[in-house]
Design a protein around this motif. Structure first.
Motif, PDB file in Angstrom:
ATOM      1  N   GLY A 217      30.131  21.073  74.047  1.00  0.00           N
ATOM      2  CA  GLY A 217      28.698  20.677  74.326  1.00  0.00           C
ATOM      3  C   GLY A 217      27.895  20.720  73.033  1.00  0.00           C
ATOM      4  N   ARG A 218      28.467  20.814  71.711  1.00  0.00           N
ATOM      5  CA  ARG A 218      27.690  21.019  70.355  1.00  0.00           C
ATOM      6  C   ARG A 218      28.518  20.392  69.314  1.00  0.00           C
ATOM      7  N   VAL A 219      27.888  20.271  68.154  1.00  0.00           N
ATOM      8  CA  VAL A 219      28.413  19.998  66.927  1.00  0.00           C
ATOM      9  C   VAL A 219      29.073  21.214  66.375  1.00  0.00           C
ATOM     10  N   GLY A 220      30.047  20.904  65.512  1.00  0.00           N
ATOM     11  CA  GLY A 220      30.628  22.217  64.619  1.00  0.00           C
ATOM     12  C   GLY A 220      29.575  22.523  63.786  1.00  0.00           C
ATOM     13  N   GLU A 221      29.827  24.069  63.492  1.00  0.00           N
ATOM     14  CA  GLU A 221      29.171  24.875  62.361  1.00  0.00           C
ATOM     15  C   GLU A 221      29.992  25.137  61.196  1.00  0.00           C
ATOM     16  N   PRO A 222      29.617  25.087  60.034  1.00  0.00           N
ATOM     17  CA  PRO A 222      30.605  25.732  58.863  1.00  0.00           C
ATOM     18  C   PRO A 222      31.487  26.882  59.251  1.00  0.00           C
ATOM     19  N   ASP A 223      30.829  27.852  59.734  1.00  0.00           N
ATOM     20  CA  ASP A 223      31.868  28.974  60.227  1.00  0.00           C
ATOM     21  C   ASP A 223      32.546  28.747  61.194  1.00  0.00           C
ATOM     22  N   ASP A 224      32.554  27.796  62.078  1.00  0.00           N
ATOM     23  CA  ASP A 224      33.662  27.536  63.048  1.00  0.00           C
ATOM     24  C   ASP A 224      34.857  27.133  62.155  1.00  0.00           C
ATOM     25  N   VAL A 225      34.808  26.593  61.157  1.00  0.00           N
ATOM     26  CA  VAL A 225      35.921  26.171  60.458  1.00  0.00           C
ATOM     27  C   VAL A 225      36.384  27.186  59.346  1.00  0.00           C
ATOM     28  N   GLY A 226      35.275  27.882  58.700  1.00  0.00           N
ATOM     29  CA  GLY A 226      35.557  28.811  57.674  1.00  0.00           C
ATOM     30  C   GLY A 226      36.340  30.049  58.382  1.00  0.00           C
ATOM     31  N   ALA A 227      36.191  30.105  59.340  1.00  0.00           N
ATOM     32  CA  ALA A 227      36.853  31.482  59.858  1.00  0.00           C
ATOM     33  C   ALA A 227      38.294  31.249  60.262  1.00  0.00           C
ATOM     34  N   LEU A 228      38.791  30.019  60.492  1.00  0.00           N
ATOM     35  CA  LEU A 228      39.962  29.527  60.762  1.00  0.00           C
ATOM     36  C   LEU A 228      41.008  29.446  59.266  1.00  0.00           C
ATOM     37  N   ILE A 229      40.221  28.997  58.281  1.00  0.00           N
ATOM     38  CA  ILE A 229      40.615  28.873  56.882  1.00  0.00           C
ATOM     39  C   ILE A 229      41.023  30.287  56.366  1.00  0.00           C
ATOM     40  N   ALA A 230      40.109  31.367  56.871  1.00  0.00           N
ATOM     41  CA  ALA A 230      40.438  32.626  56.440  1.00  0.00           C
ATOM     42  C   ALA A 230      41.629  33.279  56.968  1.00  0.00           C
ATOM     43  N   THR A 231      41.700  32.919  58.275  1.00  0.00           N
ATOM     44  CA  THR A 231      42.864  33.403  59.031  1.00  0.00           C
ATOM     45  C   THR A 231      44.265  32.821  58.600  1.00  0.00           C
ATOM     46  N   LEU A 232      44.264  31.358  57.979  1.00  0.00           N
ATOM     47  CA  LEU A 232      45.321  30.935  57.693  1.00  0.00           C
ATOM     48  C   LEU A 232      45.928  31.394  56.443  1.00  0.00           C
ATOM     49  N   VAL A 233      44.809  32.026  55.346  1.00  0.00           N
ATOM     50  CA  VAL A 233      45.237  32.571  54.205  1.00  0.00           C
ATOM     51  C   VAL A 233      45.690  33.962  54.518  1.00  0.00           C
ATOM     52  N   GLY A 234      45.481  34.428  55.574  1.00  0.00           N
ATOM     53  CA  GLY A 234      45.710  36.102  55.805  1.00  0.00           C
ATOM     54  C   GLY A 234      47.289  36.241  56.300  1.00  0.00           C
ATOM     55  N   ASP A 235      47.555  37.427  56.144  1.00  0.00           N
ATOM     56  CA  ASP A 235      49.029  37.829  56.312  1.00  0.00           C
ATOM     57  C   ASP A 235      49.198  37.531  57.726  1.00  0.00           C
ATOM     58  N   GLU A 236      48.419  37.561  58.796  1.00  0.00           N
ATOM     59  CA  GLU A 236      48.664  37.319  60.316  1.00  0.00           C
ATOM     60  C   GLU A 236      49.199  36.035  60.570  1.00  0.00           C
ATOM     61  N   SER A 237      49.100  34.903  59.561  1.00  0.00           N
ATOM     62  CA  SER A 237      49.518  33.451  59.632  1.00  0.00           C
ATOM     63  C   SER A 237      50.742  33.378  58.769  1.00  0.00           C
ATOM     64  N   ARG A 238      51.310  34.409  58.393  1.00  0.00           N
ATOM     65  CA  ARG A 238      52.734  34.441  57.571  1.00  0.00           C
ATOM     66  C   ARG A 238      53.741  33.347  58.083  1.00  0.00           C
ATOM     67  N   TRP A 239      53.736  33.056  59.396  1.00  0.00           N
ATOM     68  CA  TRP A 239      54.704  32.430  59.684  1.00  0.00           C
ATOM     69  C   TRP A 239      54.294  30.765  60.223  1.00  0.00           C
ATOM     70  N   ILE A 240      53.283  30.452  59.643  1.00  0.00           N
ATOM     71  CA  ILE A 240      52.796  29.482  59.870  1.00  0.00           C
ATOM     72  C   ILE A 240      52.732  28.486  58.804  1.00  0.00           C
ATOM     73  N   THR A 241      53.331  27.121  58.750  1.00  0.00           N
ATOM     74  CA  THR A 241      53.381  26.412  57.583  1.00  0.00           C
ATOM     75  C   THR A 241      53.455  24.861  58.050  1.00  0.00           C
ATOM     76  N   ALA A 242      53.129  23.951  57.312  1.00  0.00           N
ATOM     77  CA  ALA A 242      53.172  22.509  57.514  1.00  0.00           C
ATOM     78  C   ALA A 242      52.337  22.165  58.851  1.00  0.00           C
ATOM     79  N   GLN A 243      51.377  22.799  59.272  1.00  0.00           N
ATOM     80  CA  GLN A 243      50.623  22.570  60.507  1.00  0.00           C
ATOM     81  C   GLN A 243      49.346  21.607  59.958  1.00  0.00           C
ATOM     82  N   ASP A 244      48.597  20.980  60.827  1.00  0.00           N
ATOM     83  CA  ASP A 244      47.313  20.204  60.867  1.00  0.00           C
ATOM     84  C   ASP A 244      46.674  20.803  61.825  1.00  0.00           C
ATOM     85  N   ILE A 245      45.601  21.726  61.837  1.00  0.00           N
ATOM     86  CA  ILE A 245      44.921  22.213  63.031  1.00  0.00           C
ATOM     87  C   ILE A 245      43.607  21.414  63.414  1.00  0.00           C
ATOM     88  N   GLU A 246      43.615  20.576  64.318  1.00  0.00           N
ATOM     89  CA  GLU A 246      42.147  20.067  64.354  1.00  0.00           C
ATOM     90  C   GLU A 246      41.170  21.244  65.030  1.00  0.00           C
TER      91      GLU A 246
END
Length: 253
Positions: A217-246
């Protein structure tokens, strides 16, 4: 200390990603095009929180300047972090322009191509020799390129370039995997940024219609996306590659 490069970080998604990544204890080299003050503000925010950041100018639409940018990155790594490599690259910088196919000028098409597809392709190529093994790349694509997204007339050229970036993400993931470098894409839905000459501010009447089509029920805010980007560069995402996450809050759900 690890170091990340975030392009187009003077505002919006890139700025949020840079601040979020820095909050995890990673040094940040952030780039700006015309918005020098926005980049300075991002650096100040990061430093106030105890982090380390450097702002560098980059024209993503001019690949002739990429070698000089790489040299500037190498200098920043040496002088600020006493390193000769960096760990993560976020290809975020972009532009947007809407026009129907029948009205699209060839020069506008070429400009979108240079910034949205050619830019990330060759910038990544130039920076690879400075990138440490075991790092990551995050490409910021768009839900406009997804087959399941509702198509909006006027975004054929933009979405085509972003679709190319999503395909490029998979090939990067394949080619960079021998070095342990993970490559993923995030595809934001409608997000309140300065893209397209600050379109949401100029045309606030479109917001309720977009929000009505979004599950949350709302449009996205920059931090909604920035938070995921920070997670993807983090070590907890070490087993994730070749994905396109909406990242759209359930647009057209």
């Amino acid at each position: 200390m690890q170091v990340a490069i975030v392009t187009g970080a003077s505002s919006g998604i890139g700025q949020s990603a840079a601040i979020r990544i820095a909050a995890r204890g990673t040094g940040v080299i952030l780039t700006y095009g015309r918005n020098r003050q926005g980049a300075a503000d991002a650096v100040a925010t990061i430093e106030k929180a105890g982090g380390t950041a450097v702002a560098l100018h980059l024209d993503l639409g001019d690949s002739a300047g990429f070698d000089a940018f790489r040299d500037s990155v190498a200098e920043a790594l040496r002088t600020t972090w006493s390193r000769d490599t960096f760990d993560h690259l976020v290809n975020n910088a972009g532009i947007a322009q809407a026009s129907l196919i029948e009205d699209t000028a060839e020069e506008d098409f070429d400009r979108l191509m240079r910034v949205l597809l050619k830019g990330p392709y060759f910038l990544t190529q130039r920076l690879l020799p400075l990138m440490a093994d075991g790092g990551s790349v995050v490409n910021v694509s768009s839900s406009a390129a997804a087959a399941t997204s509702g198509l909006e007339p006027g975004y054929a050229a933009y979405a085509s370039m972003k679709g190319g970036l999503s395909v490029l993400t998979r090939y990067m993931a394949k080619e960079f995997s021998p070095r342990g470098i993970r490559v993923n894409a995030v595809s934001p839905g409608a997000t309140r940024t300065r893209l397209a000459d600050d379109a949401f501010t100029r045309f606030p009447e479109v917001v309720p219609a977009i929000a009505a089509k979004t599950a949350f029920g709302r449009v996205g805010e920059p931090d909604d996306v920035g938070a995921l980007i920070a997670t993807l560069v983090g070590d907890e995402s070490r087993w994730i590659t070749a994905q396109d996450i909406e990242v759209s809050g359930g647009y057209q759900l």
